[in-house]
Design an enzyme around this catalytic site. Sequence first.
Site, mmCIF file in Angstrom:
data_model
loop_
_atom_site.group_PDB
_atom_site.id
_atom_site.type_symbol
_atom_site.label_atom_id
_atom_site.label_comp_id
_atom_site.label_asym_id
_atom_site.label_seq_id
_atom_site.Cartn_x
_atom_site.Cartn_y
_atom_site.Cartn_z
ATOM 1 N N GLY A 132 0.791 -1.230 0.000
ATOM 2 C CA GLY A 132 0.000 0.000 0.000
ATOM 3 C C GLY A 132 0.821 1.276 0.000
ATOM 4 N N HIS A 159 8.450 6.788 4.928
ATOM 5 C CA HIS A 159 7.757 7.510 6.001
ATOM 6 C C HIS A 159 7.176 6.522 6.994
ATOM 7 C CE1 HIS A 159 5.116 6.857 2.540
ATOM 8 N NE2 HIS A 159 4.135 6.636 3.410
HETATM 9 P P1 AMP Z 1 1.569 5.416 2.019
HETATM 10 O O1 AMP Z 1 0.305 5.067 1.281
HETATM 11 O O2 AMP Z 1 1.957 4.465 3.122
HETATM 12 O O3 AMP Z 1 2.712 5.649 1.033
HETATM 13 O O4 AMP Z 1 1.299 6.783 2.752
HETATM 14 C C1 AMP Z 1 1.307 8.014 2.086
HETATM 15 C C2 AMP Z 1 0.514 8.965 2.916
HETATM 16 O O5 AMP Z 1 0.808 10.263 2.484
HETATM 17 C C3 AMP Z 1 -0.996 8.776 2.831
HETATM 18 O O6 AMP Z 1 -1.529 8.506 4.121
HETATM 19 C C4 AMP Z 1 -1.480 10.122 2.282
HETATM 20 O O7 AMP Z 1 -2.714 10.529 2.826
HETATM 21 C C5 AMP Z 1 -0.345 11.043 2.670
HETATM 22 N N1 AMP Z 1 -0.200 12.249 1.861
HETATM 23 C C6 AMP Z 1 -0.211 12.337 0.513
HETATM 24 N N2 AMP Z 1 -0.006 13.612 0.129
HETATM 25 C C7 AMP Z 1 0.148 14.344 1.260
HETATM 26 C C8 AMP Z 1 0.386 15.726 1.538
HETATM 27 N N3 AMP Z 1 0.508 16.643 0.558
HETATM 28 N N4 AMP Z 1 0.477 16.128 2.831
HETATM 29 C C9 AMP Z 1 0.344 15.228 3.828
HETATM 30 N N5 AMP Z 1 0.126 13.903 3.631
HETATM 31 C C10 AMP Z 1 0.027 13.464 2.363
#
Ligand code: AMP
Length: 113
Positions: free
Chosen positions: A92, A99
């Site tokens: 996912g 992160h």
């Molecule tokens: P993942 O799917 O584990 O790669 O997590 C990526 C996360 O980044 C998701 O929970 C998104 O909601 C978050 N995300 C995407 N774009 C942004 C943004 N501009 N600011 C803060 N969070 C973000």
Amino acid sequence: MTDCLFCKIIKRELPSEIVYEDDDVLAFRDIKPQAPVHVLIIPKRHIASLDDLTKEDENAMGRAMLVASKLARDLGISEGYRVVTNCGKDAGQSVFHIHMHLLGGRSLGWPPG
Ligand code: AMP
């Protein structure tokens, strides 16, 4: 990395709600929170995923974990929270700058989907 979303957040080229910053680590609120507290903790050095870590990342990633526990206390969720890193598309991962998700403030089910 110029086209990386999270590198742009580090450089303030995109807005975000930053909750912690030091020389190596940044933490900011997830734009689409999955829990009352949902913070992303990232190393400032661009690393695509957990699969790309090297020995040189040891300090920053160790710091990131300490930041998670500090933020859990500061944000009032230290009674129960989860720290998750999705690695790769099948897990996912959607943003390829490593992160840690810090999630808390509600009951969290296990196992995750
Ligand atoms: P993942 O799917 O584990 O790669 O997590 C990526 C996360 O980044 C998701 O929970 C998104 O909601 C978050 N995300 C995407 N774009 C942004 C943004 N501009 N600011 C803060 N969070 C973000």
